[in-house]
Design a protein around this motif. Sequence first.
Motif, short mmCIF file in Angstrom:
data_model
loop_
_atom_site.label_atom_id
_atom_site.label_comp_id
_atom_site.label_asym_id
_atom_site.label_seq_id
_atom_site.Cartn_x
_atom_site.Cartn_y
_atom_site.Cartn_z
N HIS A 1 0.80 -1.22 0.00
CA HIS A 1 0.00 0.00 0.00
C HIS A 1 0.83 1.28 0.00
N THR A 2 2.11 1.19 0.34
CA THR A 2 2.94 2.39 0.38
C THR A 2 3.56 2.71 -0.97
N LEU A 3 4.12 1.70 -1.62
CA LEU A 3 4.89 1.91 -2.85
C LEU A 3 4.20 1.40 -4.10
N GLY A 4 3.21 0.52 -3.93
CA GLY A 4 2.64 -0.14 -5.09
C GLY A 4 3.52 -1.29 -5.54
N ALA A 5 3.07 -2.00 -6.57
CA ALA A 5 3.82 -3.12 -7.12
C ALA A 5 3.47 -3.27 -8.59
N ALA A 6 4.36 -3.91 -9.34
CA ALA A 6 4.11 -4.08 -10.77
C ALA A 6 2.83 -4.86 -11.02
N GLU A 7 2.58 -5.88 -10.21
CA GLU A 7 1.36 -6.67 -10.32
C GLU A 7 0.55 -6.46 -9.04
N MET A 8 -0.67 -5.96 -9.19
CA MET A 8 -1.51 -5.68 -8.03
C MET A 8 -2.93 -6.18 -8.26
N PRO A 9 -3.46 -7.00 -7.36
CA PRO A 9 -4.87 -7.35 -7.46
C PRO A 9 -5.74 -6.12 -7.22
N LEU A 10 -6.99 -6.22 -7.58
CA LEU A 10 -7.90 -5.08 -7.47
C LEU A 10 -7.96 -4.55 -6.04
N ILE A 11 -8.00 -5.44 -5.07
CA ILE A 11 -8.10 -5.00 -3.68
C ILE A 11 -6.87 -4.19 -3.26
N ALA A 12 -5.70 -4.53 -3.80
CA ALA A 12 -4.48 -3.79 -3.46
C ALA A 12 -4.53 -2.38 -4.04
N LYS A 13 -5.07 -2.23 -5.24
CA LYS A 13 -5.22 -0.90 -5.83
C LYS A 13 -6.17 -0.04 -5.00
N VAL A 14 -7.23 -0.66 -4.54
CA VAL A 14 -8.21 0.06 -3.73
C VAL A 14 -7.61 0.53 -2.41
N ILE A 15 -6.87 -0.34 -1.74
CA ILE A 15 -6.30 0.04 -0.44
C ILE A 15 -5.24 1.13 -0.61
N LEU A 16 -4.38 1.00 -1.61
CA LEU A 16 -3.35 2.03 -1.83
C LEU A 16 -4.02 3.38 -2.06
N LEU A 17 -4.99 3.42 -2.97
CA LEU A 17 -5.60 4.71 -3.29
C LEU A 17 -6.42 5.25 -2.13
N ALA A 18 -7.12 4.37 -1.41
CA ALA A 18 -7.88 4.83 -0.25
C ALA A 18 -6.95 5.46 0.79
N ASP A 19 -5.78 4.88 0.96
CA ASP A 19 -4.79 5.41 1.90
C ASP A 19 -4.30 6.79 1.47
N LYS A 20 -4.17 7.00 0.18
CA LYS A 20 -3.60 8.26 -0.31
C LYS A 20 -4.63 9.39 -0.37
N VAL A 21 -5.92 9.05 -0.53
CA VAL A 21 -6.91 10.11 -0.77
C VAL A 21 -7.89 10.27 0.38
N GLU A 22 -7.57 9.71 1.55
CA GLU A 22 -8.48 9.89 2.69
C GLU A 22 -8.61 11.39 2.99
N PRO A 23 -9.71 11.80 3.65
CA PRO A 23 -10.05 13.23 3.74
C PRO A 23 -8.94 14.15 4.23
N ARG A 24 -8.20 13.77 5.25
CA ARG A 24 -7.17 14.68 5.76
C ARG A 24 -6.08 14.92 4.72
N LYS A 25 -5.70 13.88 3.99
CA LYS A 25 -4.64 14.04 3.00
C LYS A 25 -5.11 14.87 1.81
N ARG A 26 -6.34 14.66 1.37
CA ARG A 26 -6.78 15.45 0.22
C ARG A 26 -7.09 16.89 0.60
N LYS A 27 -7.36 17.15 1.88
CA LYS A 27 -7.50 18.52 2.34
C LYS A 27 -6.14 19.22 2.30
N ARG A 28 -5.08 18.46 2.62
CA ARG A 28 -3.73 19.02 2.62
C ARG A 28 -3.23 19.26 1.20
N ASP A 29 -3.64 18.40 0.25
CA ASP A 29 -3.17 18.54 -1.13
C ASP A 29 -4.34 18.33 -2.08
#
Length: 216
Positions: free
Chosen positions: A114-142
């Motif tokens: 979830h921090t760096l991503g990977a060349a091969e990612m199942p759908l659930i991994a893409k969802v968790i990475l993006l959810a971690d990056k765009v949660e409300p506090r982070k998107r308020k900051r950027d």
Amino acid sequence: MSDIAAQLAAVQAEYDRLPSGLRQHVERVAAEARDLAARWDLDPARVELAAWGHDLFRAHPPAEQLRLAAECGLPVSDVDRLEPVLLHGPIAAVVLRERFGVTDGEALAAVRDHTLGAAEMPLIAKVILLADKVEPRKRKRDPILRAIRRLARRDLDTALLCWADWKWVEERARGWPSHPAHWDARRRWVAEHHLDRAMPPILPLDPADPDFAPAE
């Protein structure tokens, strides 16, 4: 009680001894992940477990993260030694499997990558990475993360690539090193993006070209 429900309860209980701010972040990530799970027809229980597991070791001190990585038999790069926090996802994936009995390989991959991503990612991994990056506090900051969040609701792969581009700009602006694992993933995402769009492949740089400039 299902295995996943029991595992989730046990993982959530671990946050009682962790900083309250971390728990609040994980709650925000879980909410984002549930939203994306509904949009991409993923099992909400699996997504919830991965969301709660992803930051289980985020608050541990750097020396402790390096020690745990060694205990878990994880490879540690030079960049990891400079920034041991990058190891918290891989550590959590091992502990979830060995201590909490999580056998869902895709959920574990979501936690691990979830921090760096990977060349091969199942759908659930893409969802968790993006959810971690765009949660409300982070998107308020950027605010750019707001656009990435909107994009994730209709195209996860392009959202990942946009996040990787944003990350590259952040690293250059702040003088942070780029992790080789992330760059391997990003190269794959770019190549797949070009294939999906029926675009010509990206040609390698030619050292004879006067515009060629090796990366510093």
